[in-house]
Enzyme design. Sequence first.
Site, short mmCIF file in Angstrom:
data_model
loop_
_atom_site.label_atom_id
_atom_site.label_comp_id
_atom_site.label_asym_id
_atom_site.label_seq_id
_atom_site.Cartn_x
_atom_site.Cartn_y
_atom_site.Cartn_z
N HIS A 88 -3.76 1.58 7.62
CA HIS A 88 -2.61 2.16 7.56
C HIS A 88 -2.36 3.15 6.86
O HIS A 88 -1.70 4.43 7.09
CB HIS A 88 -1.53 0.95 7.29
CG HIS A 88 0.15 1.31 7.20
ND1 HIS A 88 1.12 0.99 8.21
CD2 HIS A 88 0.71 2.47 6.63
CE1 HIS A 88 2.10 1.52 7.89
NE2 HIS A 88 2.05 2.55 6.90
N GLU A 89 -3.02 3.05 5.61
CA GLU A 89 -2.69 4.33 4.36
C GLU A 89 -3.60 5.39 4.84
O GLU A 89 -3.31 6.50 4.83
CB GLU A 89 -3.01 3.65 2.93
CG GLU A 89 -2.33 2.65 2.50
CD GLU A 89 -0.60 2.89 2.84
OE1 GLU A 89 -0.22 4.05 2.83
OE2 GLU A 89 -0.13 1.55 3.03
N GLN A 93 3.14 9.72 0.98
CA GLN A 93 4.68 9.23 1.08
C GLN A 93 5.37 9.38 -0.37
O GLN A 93 6.51 8.89 -0.30
CB GLN A 93 4.41 7.73 1.23
CG GLN A 93 3.76 7.26 2.83
CD GLN A 93 3.59 5.81 2.73
OE1 GLN A 93 2.69 5.41 2.73
NE2 GLN A 93 4.75 5.11 3.38
N GLY A 134 1.00 -1.00 0.13
CA GLY A 134 0.18 -0.10 0.26
C GLY A 134 0.78 1.34 -0.05
O GLY A 134 1.89 1.02 0.25
N HIS A 138 -1.96 7.75 7.32
CA HIS A 138 -0.90 8.51 6.40
C HIS A 138 -1.72 9.90 5.98
O HIS A 138 -1.25 10.76 6.21
CB HIS A 138 -0.34 7.60 5.15
CG HIS A 138 0.86 6.94 5.59
ND1 HIS A 138 2.17 7.63 6.30
CD2 HIS A 138 1.05 5.67 5.64
CE1 HIS A 138 2.82 6.68 6.38
NE2 HIS A 138 2.39 5.45 5.84
N CYS A 191 6.41 -0.15 7.49
CA CYS A 191 6.05 1.05 6.61
C CYS A 191 6.98 1.65 5.64
O CYS A 191 8.23 1.50 6.00
CB CYS A 191 5.71 2.13 7.76
SG CYS A 191 5.34 3.66 6.65
N LEU A 192 6.94 1.83 4.47
CA LEU A 192 7.76 2.12 3.53
C LEU A 192 8.54 3.44 3.95
O LEU A 192 9.91 3.56 3.56
CB LEU A 192 7.47 2.15 2.21
CG LEU A 192 6.59 0.91 1.52
CD1 LEU A 192 5.95 1.35 0.06
CD2 LEU A 192 7.62 -0.38 1.43
C1 LIG Z 1 0.41 -3.93 6.62
S1 LIG Z 1 0.04 -2.37 6.37
C2 LIG Z 1 1.65 -1.90 5.35
C3 LIG Z 1 1.34 -1.21 4.57
C4 LIG Z 1 2.66 -0.27 3.82
N1 LIG Z 1 2.43 0.66 3.07
C5 LIG Z 1 3.31 1.78 3.13
O1 LIG Z 1 3.94 2.31 3.95
C6 LIG Z 1 3.47 -1.36 3.38
O2 LIG Z 1 3.50 -1.50 2.33
N2 LIG Z 1 4.67 -1.81 3.81
C7 LIG Z 1 5.70 -2.93 3.61
C8 LIG Z 1 6.80 -2.64 4.22
C9 LIG Z 1 5.12 -4.24 3.67
O3 LIG Z 1 4.26 -4.40 4.70
N3 LIG Z 1 5.51 -4.90 2.76
C10 LIG Z 1 5.06 -6.34 2.87
C11 LIG Z 1 5.39 -7.11 1.44
O4 LIG Z 1 6.62 -7.19 1.31
C12 LIG Z 1 5.52 -7.19 4.07
O5 LIG Z 1 5.22 -8.25 4.18
O6 LIG Z 1 6.86 -6.76 4.41
FE LIG Z 2 3.37 3.52 5.99
#
Ligand SMILES: CSCC[C@H](NC=O)C(=O)N[C@@H](C)C(=O)N[C@@H](CO)C(=O)O
Ligand SMILES: [Fe+2]
Length: 258
Positions: free
Chosen positions: A199-200, A114, A109, A203, A157-158
Site C-alpha cells: 500500500h505504501e 502523505q 503505515g 503511494h 487509507c489515511l
Molecule cells: C492495510 S494497508 C493500510 C495502510 C494505511 N496507511 C496509509 O494510508 C493505513 O494505515 N490505513 C489505516 C486506515 C488503517 O489501516 N488502520 C488500521 C488500524 O486502525 C485499521 O484496521 O483500520
Molecule cells: Fe494510503
Amino acid sequence: MAARLHLHLRRCPRLRGFASSSRPLLATHPRALPLPRMGSVSSVTTTPPAEDEDFATAADLQFDPPLTVVKYPDPILRARNKRINTFDDGLRRLADEMFDVMYKTDGIGLSAPQVGVNVQLMVFNPAGVKGEGEEIVLVNPVVYKLSKRLLVFEEGCLSFPGIYANVVRPDNVKIDAQDVTGAKIKVKLSGLSARVFQHEFDHLLGILFFDRMSVDVLESVREGLKDLENKYVESTGLVSPESIENYKGRKDLISFSR
Ligand SMILES: CSCC[C@H](NC=O)C(=O)N[C@@H](C)C(=O)N[C@@H](CO)C(=O)O
Ligand SMILES: [Fe+2]
C-alpha cells in the site's frame, strides 16, 4: 553486502483475529479472504532507477512539524517522489515525526508524500501502537519479487478517511531498500506487513488504493470519493485536480483483480 530481514507479523492486538505465530498471518485476518484461484502474476521486477535520476534536495526533504496527513484529491499524492541520498538526522527526524502522526491517526503505515514530502520514504508498524510490534523505515524501496498467491483484504487509507474497500494484492513480497542510515537491506515480507508495504509502495509511485480496486468495488466507494473531492474544493477554493466521475482506471498498472 545487504543485510537481510524476514518479517512476519507476530502480534497485532488492535487488528482482531491476529494471534502469535511465525507463519504469515494476513489470511487469518477477519478482513482478508484468499482468492479461489491463483492470479497470473508470478514475479515482477521493477525497473531499476535511472543512473542520472536527480535525488531529493534539502528543500525537498524540508518539513514543519507537527505533520498532518494530506487528503485525496490533493495533487501531492500524485506527484513524483524523489529518491533519497542524504541520510542524516533530518531524515531520522522525518521518519520519527511520520511514526507520531501515523499512531495519532490510527494508521499502520505512512508514506512521505502523505505528509507533503515527495520523497521515497515509508514507515510502518502493523501493530499500530507505539511500543508494540516492530517499527520499519524503508528508503528507496524496489520490489523484485511478488508472490503468485493473491489475497483480497479490506484496506483503509489515511488519505481517504472513512473509506474501506477490498483490494487484491500478492501475499508476499521481496524488496531491496535502504534503512534510515542508508545501509542496503533485503527484506522479505508476508502477511499484514506485506500488505502495508505494498500500500505504501504504491503511494511512492503516486498510485492510490482505488486505482487497484475492481470496477464493482470502486463503485461502492464512489460517493465517498466524491465527498472528499467536494471537501477539497470547499477548503482550498481550487478545482479538484481529479474526479472519480471522469476516472477511466489506470491502464498503466498491473491490476491483480481485473
Ligand atoms: C492495510 S494497508 C493500510 C495502510 C494505511 N496507511 C496509509 O494510508 C493505513 O494505515 N490505513 C489505516 C486506515 C488503517 O489501516 N488502520 C488500521 C488500524 O486502525 C485499521 O484496521 O483500520
Ligand atoms: Fe494510503
